[in-house]
Design a protein around this motif. Structure first.
Motif, short mmCIF file in Angstrom:
data_model
loop_
_atom_site.label_atom_id
_atom_site.label_comp_id
_atom_site.label_asym_id
_atom_site.label_seq_id
_atom_site.Cartn_x
_atom_site.Cartn_y
_atom_site.Cartn_z
N SER A 88 29.19 21.33 13.06
CA SER A 88 28.64 19.98 13.60
C SER A 88 27.26 19.55 13.15
O SER A 88 26.42 20.66 13.35
N GLY A 113 35.85 19.86 13.22
CA GLY A 113 36.13 18.60 13.84
C GLY A 113 36.33 17.65 12.78
O GLY A 113 36.14 17.66 11.68
N TYR A 115 36.97 13.08 12.84
CA TYR A 115 36.96 11.79 13.56
C TYR A 115 35.30 11.77 14.09
O TYR A 115 34.71 12.07 13.66
N GLU A 116 35.29 11.59 15.37
CA GLU A 116 33.91 11.56 15.93
C GLU A 116 33.62 12.97 16.66
O GLU A 116 32.62 13.18 17.30
N ILE A 133 25.01 22.69 8.80
CA ILE A 133 24.60 23.16 7.45
C ILE A 133 23.50 22.05 6.85
O ILE A 133 22.97 22.33 5.75
N TYR A 136 22.70 15.84 7.81
CA TYR A 136 23.61 14.71 7.10
C TYR A 136 25.02 14.81 7.89
O TYR A 136 25.50 15.66 8.40
N LEU A 138 29.18 14.20 7.55
CA LEU A 138 30.21 14.61 6.85
C LEU A 138 31.42 13.85 7.19
O LEU A 138 31.26 13.31 8.49
C1 9WO Z 1 31.06 10.19 13.20
C2 9WO Z 1 30.31 9.13 13.75
C3 9WO Z 1 30.59 7.76 13.58
C4 9WO Z 1 29.90 6.98 14.33
C5 9WO Z 1 28.94 7.21 15.17
C6 9WO Z 1 28.45 8.46 15.07
C7 9WO Z 1 29.33 9.39 14.45
N1 9WO Z 1 28.81 10.77 14.57
C8 9WO Z 1 29.83 11.20 13.79
C9 9WO Z 1 30.17 12.75 13.69
O1 9WO Z 1 29.09 13.42 13.86
N2 9WO Z 1 31.40 13.15 13.31
C10 9WO Z 1 31.57 14.45 13.02
C11 9WO Z 1 32.49 14.72 11.93
C12 9WO Z 1 32.24 15.11 14.18
C13 9WO Z 1 32.38 16.73 13.97
C14 9WO Z 1 32.97 16.86 12.37
N3 9WO Z 1 32.36 16.05 11.33
C15 9WO Z 1 31.34 16.41 10.92
C16 9WO Z 1 30.92 17.73 10.86
N4 9WO Z 1 30.55 15.75 10.15
N5 9WO Z 1 29.56 16.35 9.52
C17 9WO Z 1 29.60 17.62 10.17
C18 9WO Z 1 28.69 18.74 9.57
C19 9WO Z 1 28.77 19.96 10.25
C20 9WO Z 1 27.85 21.19 9.85
N6 9WO Z 1 26.69 20.64 9.10
C21 9WO Z 1 26.54 19.19 8.81
C22 9WO Z 1 27.48 18.37 9.00
#
Ligand code: 9WO
Length: 252
Positions: A88, A113, A115-116, A133, A136, A138
């Motif tokens: 995350s 994960g 969604y949120e 990682i 940013y 994803l």
């Molecule tokens: C989605 C979102 C939408 C509106 C406001 C805030 C928000 N935060 C997120 C969010 O962090 N979503 C994540 C999607 C939840 C965990 C899995 N997702 C994820 C992992 N996105 N990016 C990563 C990630 C993982 C490791 N390194 C960089 C990014």
């Protein structure tokens, strides 16, 4: 090494790991990758894996129970205790040092994960380590999990051939890589540096070291403190900077 990936799209991570060095590591039996889908552990006709967040706001949160049952099934598939990693943006940064540490473990579970994110209670109860990682967001943790699988697989003994291992060594010292050139010597886009054509291996090694030091200093100053360089490296860096007309490091 065994890696279990928990994801609503487990085939996605498996696809990423199917070719190249990682695919070869699997064929050689150095790495076993297993996918697990929390949807398969969800109850009811709708097989729900998410619900609305308490406190309101947009998006959905992954439910504890399908994830926990899925994780339990993954753990039970092999007696080896697993180190559970949640991918995350809130995690600690993934570095090559962390990759080396993970690569030395017998078994990882990578929790992805969507969604949120997942219910924080599941993270607190089941996750050993939360990793990012990069800074940013994803659409989910799957691409990050694929990055972990790739980086960890290539460090398994026997995963790389000799040429790949040698190339690895040059990056293991915390410096960026030097530039690379191949045929033709003369091209409309420029000429290959003379030293690389000289056949003098000491000169070539020295030039590559200088390039690695110089590029790291210019592009990633956070990776290199000139004050802590060995005197020979310090001279190479100063020579690099003098040649390309830049400022020498502080303290000269
Ligand atoms: C989605 C979102 C939408 C509106 C406001 C805030 C928000 N935060 C997120 C969010 O962090 N979503 C994540 C999607 C939840 C965990 C899995 N997702 C994820 C992992 N996105 N990016 C990563 C990630 C993982 C490791 N390194 C960089 C990014």
């Amino acid at each position: 090494m065994r890696i279990d990936v928990i994801s609503l799209f487990p085939e996605f991570v498996a696809q990423c790991a199917g070719f190249g060095v990682v695919g070869r590591a699997q064929e050689r039996g150095l790495l076993a990758l297993h996918g697990w889908n929390p949807r398969d552990y969800a109850e009811g006709n709708y097989r729900r894996v998410d619900d609305r967040p308490f406190g309101g706001g947009p998006g959905m949160v992954m439910l504890i129970d399908p994830l926990r049952a899925c994780l339990q099934a993954a753990r039970a598939a092999d007696p080896t205790p697993a180190h559970v990693v949640y991918l995350s943006p809130q995690g600690q940064p993934l570095t090559q040092a962390k990759v080396r540490e993970l690569a030395g473990r017998e078994r990882l579970v990578l929790l992805c994960g969507r969604y949120e994110g997942v219910d924080e209670r599941l993270v607190q109860a089941e996750v050993d380590e939360e990793l990012s990682i990069g800074d940013y967001v994803l659409s989910g943790g799957e691409l990050a999990a694929a990055v972990v699988v790739d980086a960890v697989a290539r460090l398994q003994e026997g995963a790389l051939n000799d040429a790949e291992s040698a190339a690895q060594d040059s990056f293991e010292d915390g410096l960026l890589d030097c530039p690379h050139y191949t045929r033709p010597v003369e091209h409309a886009l420029g000429k290959v540096p003379d030293v690389l054509l000289s056949g003098n291996h000491a000169d070539i090694a020295r030039w590559r070291r200088m390039q690695a030091l110089g590029r790291t200093f210019l592009r990633r100053p956070d990776l290199l403190d000139p004050a802590t360089l060995a005197p020979a490296d310090r001279r190479l860096l100063d020579e690099f900077l003098a040649r390309q007309g830049g400022e020498p490091g502080a303290g000269t």
